[in-house]
Motif scaffolding. Structure first.
Motif, mmCIF file in Angstrom:
data_model
loop_
_atom_site.group_PDB
_atom_site.id
_atom_site.type_symbol
_atom_site.label_atom_id
_atom_site.label_comp_id
_atom_site.label_asym_id
_atom_site.label_seq_id
_atom_site.Cartn_x
_atom_site.Cartn_y
_atom_site.Cartn_z
ATOM 1 N N THR A 148 93.655 3.142 -0.279
ATOM 2 C CA THR A 148 94.795 2.974 0.623
ATOM 3 C C THR A 148 94.382 2.195 1.867
ATOM 4 O O THR A 148 95.120 1.334 2.359
ATOM 5 C CB THR A 148 95.368 4.347 1.017
ATOM 6 N N ALA A 149 93.182 2.468 2.366
ATOM 7 C CA ALA A 149 92.691 1.769 3.557
ATOM 8 C C ALA A 149 92.522 0.273 3.303
ATOM 9 O O ALA A 149 92.605 -0.535 4.233
ATOM 10 C CB ALA A 149 91.362 2.374 4.003
ATOM 11 N N LEU A 150 92.310 -0.115 2.038
ATOM 12 C CA LEU A 150 92.091 -1.523 1.704
ATOM 13 C C LEU A 150 93.369 -2.265 1.320
ATOM 14 O O LEU A 150 93.361 -3.492 1.214
ATOM 15 C CB LEU A 150 91.103 -1.630 0.537
ATOM 16 N N THR A 151 94.439 -1.536 1.073
ATOM 17 C CA THR A 151 95.633 -2.179 0.492
ATOM 18 C C THR A 151 96.899 -1.922 1.299
ATOM 19 O O THR A 151 98.000 -1.979 0.751
ATOM 20 C CB THR A 151 95.852 -1.668 -0.949
ATOM 21 N N GLN A 152 96.758 -1.658 2.580
ATOM 22 C CA GLN A 152 97.923 -1.300 3.392
ATOM 23 C C GLN A 152 99.026 -2.351 3.326
ATOM 24 O O GLN A 152 100.207 -2.026 3.235
ATOM 25 C CB GLN A 152 97.491 -1.095 4.855
ATOM 26 N N ALA A 153 98.646 -3.628 3.381
ATOM 27 C CA ALA A 153 99.660 -4.686 3.412
ATOM 28 C C ALA A 153 99.711 -5.485 2.113
ATOM 29 O O ALA A 153 100.333 -6.541 2.046
ATOM 30 C CB ALA A 153 99.373 -5.636 4.579
ATOM 31 N N ALA A 154 99.062 -4.982 1.080
ATOM 32 C CA ALA A 154 98.995 -5.731 -0.174
ATOM 33 C C ALA A 154 100.304 -5.617 -0.953
ATOM 34 O O ALA A 154 100.906 -4.546 -1.017
ATOM 35 C CB ALA A 154 97.844 -5.210 -1.026
ATOM 36 N N PRO A 155 100.757 -6.724 -1.548
ATOM 37 C CA PRO A 155 101.971 -6.658 -2.379
ATOM 38 C C PRO A 155 101.678 -5.916 -3.675
ATOM 39 O O PRO A 155 100.543 -5.887 -4.152
ATOM 40 C CB PRO A 155 102.275 -8.139 -2.646
ATOM 41 N N ALA A 156 102.690 -5.309 -4.238
ATOM 42 C CA ALA A 156 102.522 -4.542 -5.469
ATOM 43 C C ALA A 156 102.725 -5.442 -6.684
ATOM 44 O O ALA A 156 103.762 -6.084 -6.832
ATOM 45 C CB ALA A 156 103.513 -3.383 -5.502
ATOM 46 N N ALA A 157 101.721 -5.498 -7.544
ATOM 47 C CA ALA A 157 101.823 -6.243 -8.795
ATOM 48 C C ALA A 157 102.657 -5.432 -9.788
ATOM 49 O O ALA A 157 102.904 -4.240 -9.574
ATOM 50 C CB ALA A 157 100.423 -6.496 -9.344
ATOM 51 N N PRO A 158 103.097 -6.057 -10.893
ATOM 52 C CA PRO A 158 103.922 -5.320 -11.867
ATOM 53 C C PRO A 158 103.281 -4.030 -12.366
ATOM 54 O O PRO A 158 103.954 -3.010 -12.489
ATOM 55 C CB PRO A 158 104.098 -6.347 -12.992
ATOM 56 N N PHE A 159 101.975 -4.074 -12.649
ATOM 57 C CA PHE A 159 101.334 -2.853 -13.137
ATOM 58 C C PHE A 159 101.294 -1.786 -12.053
ATOM 59 O O PHE A 159 101.401 -0.591 -12.337
ATOM 60 C CB PHE A 159 99.919 -3.145 -13.636
ATOM 61 N N ALA A 160 101.159 -2.209 -10.795
ATOM 62 C CA ALA A 160 101.171 -1.250 -9.691
ATOM 63 C C ALA A 160 102.513 -0.536 -9.628
ATOM 64 O O ALA A 160 102.586 0.674 -9.392
ATOM 65 C CB ALA A 160 100.880 -1.962 -8.372
ATOM 66 N N ALA A 161 103.582 -1.292 -9.846
ATOM 67 C CA ALA A 161 104.909 -0.678 -9.852
ATOM 68 C C ALA A 161 105.037 0.314 -11.008
ATOM 69 O O ALA A 161 105.649 1.379 -10.868
ATOM 70 C CB ALA A 161 105.977 -1.768 -9.962
ATOM 71 N N HIS A 162 104.434 -0.035 -12.138
ATOM 72 C CA HIS A 162 104.444 0.878 -13.286
ATOM 73 C C HIS A 162 103.700 2.169 -12.949
ATOM 74 O O HIS A 162 104.171 3.270 -13.256
ATOM 75 C CB HIS A 162 103.797 0.192 -14.489
ATOM 76 N N LEU A 163 102.546 2.035 -12.299
ATOM 77 C CA LEU A 163 101.778 3.220 -11.920
ATOM 78 C C LEU A 163 102.547 4.086 -10.932
ATOM 79 O O LEU A 163 102.442 5.315 -10.957
ATOM 80 C CB LEU A 163 100.436 2.807 -11.308
ATOM 81 N N ALA A 164 103.308 3.444 -10.059
ATOM 82 C CA ALA A 164 104.082 4.203 -9.073
ATOM 83 C C ALA A 164 105.115 5.098 -9.746
ATOM 84 O O ALA A 164 105.501 6.139 -9.207
ATOM 85 C CB ALA A 164 104.766 3.247 -8.097
ATOM 86 N N GLU A 165 105.547 4.697 -10.941
ATOM 87 C CA GLU A 165 106.515 5.499 -11.687
ATOM 88 C C GLU A 165 105.837 6.520 -12.596
ATOM 89 O O GLU A 165 106.506 7.387 -13.158
ATOM 90 C CB GLU A 165 107.405 4.578 -12.526
ATOM 91 N N HIS A 166 104.526 6.382 -12.748
ATOM 92 C CA HIS A 166 103.757 7.292 -13.609
ATOM 93 C C HIS A 166 102.500 7.714 -12.848
ATOM 94 O O HIS A 166 101.381 7.379 -13.225
ATOM 95 C CB HIS A 166 103.384 6.607 -14.925
ATOM 96 N N ARG A 167 102.699 8.470 -11.776
ATOM 97 C CA ARG A 167 101.609 8.755 -10.857
ATOM 98 C C ARG A 167 101.159 10.211 -10.883
ATOM 99 O O ARG A 167 100.556 10.694 -9.918
ATOM 100 C CB ARG A 167 102.004 8.347 -9.436
ATOM 101 N N ASP A 168 101.420 10.923 -11.949
ATOM 102 C CA ASP A 168 100.978 12.317 -12.026
ATOM 103 C C ASP A 168 99.474 12.438 -11.817
ATOM 104 O O ASP A 168 98.992 13.411 -11.234
ATOM 105 C CB ASP A 168 101.356 12.926 -13.378
ATOM 106 N N TRP A 169 98.722 11.461 -12.314
ATOM 107 C CA TRP A 169 97.262 11.486 -12.195
ATOM 108 C C TRP A 169 96.806 11.427 -10.740
ATOM 109 O O TRP A 169 95.677 11.802 -10.422
ATOM 110 C CB TRP A 169 96.654 10.313 -12.966
ATOM 111 N N ALA A 170 97.688 10.961 -9.836
ATOM 112 C CA ALA A 170 97.333 10.850 -8.419
ATOM 113 C C ALA A 170 97.682 12.110 -7.636
ATOM 114 O O ALA A 170 97.422 12.179 -6.432
ATOM 115 C CB ALA A 170 98.037 9.643 -7.798
#
Length: 225
Positions: A148-170
């Motif tokens: 999180t400290a490294l990606t505060q302003a980073a845009p979300a790639a398609p796979f990142a958006a997918h992970l955001a919808e499937h984030r139980d592991w987090a």
């Protein structure tokens, strides 16, 4: 106010040595279990064989562990706690994601059998209880903090958006999608190199696995996943 019962007090006092003895025996059992795993693998783990090594009857050990699966679970919990403590200590000392990667590698090289029990081929017939996932989530939380400290302003790639919808592991970590992506990339790439190295697949290839690990890490951080 009634005085404490003297007999109850004596029982409480006597319980402490018994608890210490029980903990010592459990530790000895686990030490023998690791020896078995190192020799024949986790699938060959046997409480009866451990009892024979300790010079006691098989049923005697069942007072300490209900069976093979409970023993494996305890070893896995110990392993996760050890790694969680290692990464947490590194982070508390100021380690960034790169520092956490090298802490992970050092921990893995310290005891490859422990590493493979957690991250290698599943033990046939064994199913870990749900609470072991909670311990492993502590490890991921430390990594997600660094990501999180490294990606505060980073845009979300398609796979990142997918992970955001499937984030139980987090778990409950509020990491943004880009941090989830970086953490997942870190986890798969670093473990990929470590697993190959510890399994001996680089033997004879005449290069330094530590440099490969560092190069993969550098590539990951430059590309942010």
């Amino acid at each position: 106010m009634a005085k404490p019962d003297a007999e109850s007090g004596r029982k409480r006092d006597a319980a402490t040595p018994r608890e210490r003895y029980r903990a010592q025996v459990r530790t000895e059992i686990k030490d023998h279990a690791w020896e078995q795993i190192a020799t024949a693998g986790a699938s060959a783990l046997s409480l009866n064989a451990i009892a024979k090594q300790m010079g006691v009857s098989g049923p005697a050990l069942y007072r300490y562990f209900a069976g093979r699966d409970e023993l494996i679970t305890e070893l896995i919990r110990d392993g996760y706690r050890s790694l969680a403590d290692t990464l947490r200590t590194a982070a508390a000392g100021g380690a960034d994601l790169s520092g956490l990667a090298h802490a992970l590698r050092g921990w893995a090289l310290e005891d490859p059998h422990r590493y493979f029990l957690l991250y290698g081929t599943p033990v046939p017939g064994y199913h870990a209880p749900d609470d072991t996932t909670a311990i492993s989530a502590e490890i991921m939380a430390t990594l997600l903090d660094a990501c999180t400290a490294l990606t505060q302003a980073a845009p979300a790639a398609p796979f990142a958006a997918h992970l955001a919808e499937h984030r139980d592991w987090a778990g409950d970590h509020p990491a943004p999608p880009a941090a989830l992506h970086l953490a997942m990339s870190f986890w798969t790439r670093m473990h990929g190199v470590l697993s190959l190295e510890l399994a001996g697949h680089f033997t004879g290839m005449r290069f330094d696995p530590a440099q490969l690990f560092a190069a993969e890490l550098d590539d990951l951080l430059r590309g942010r996943g």
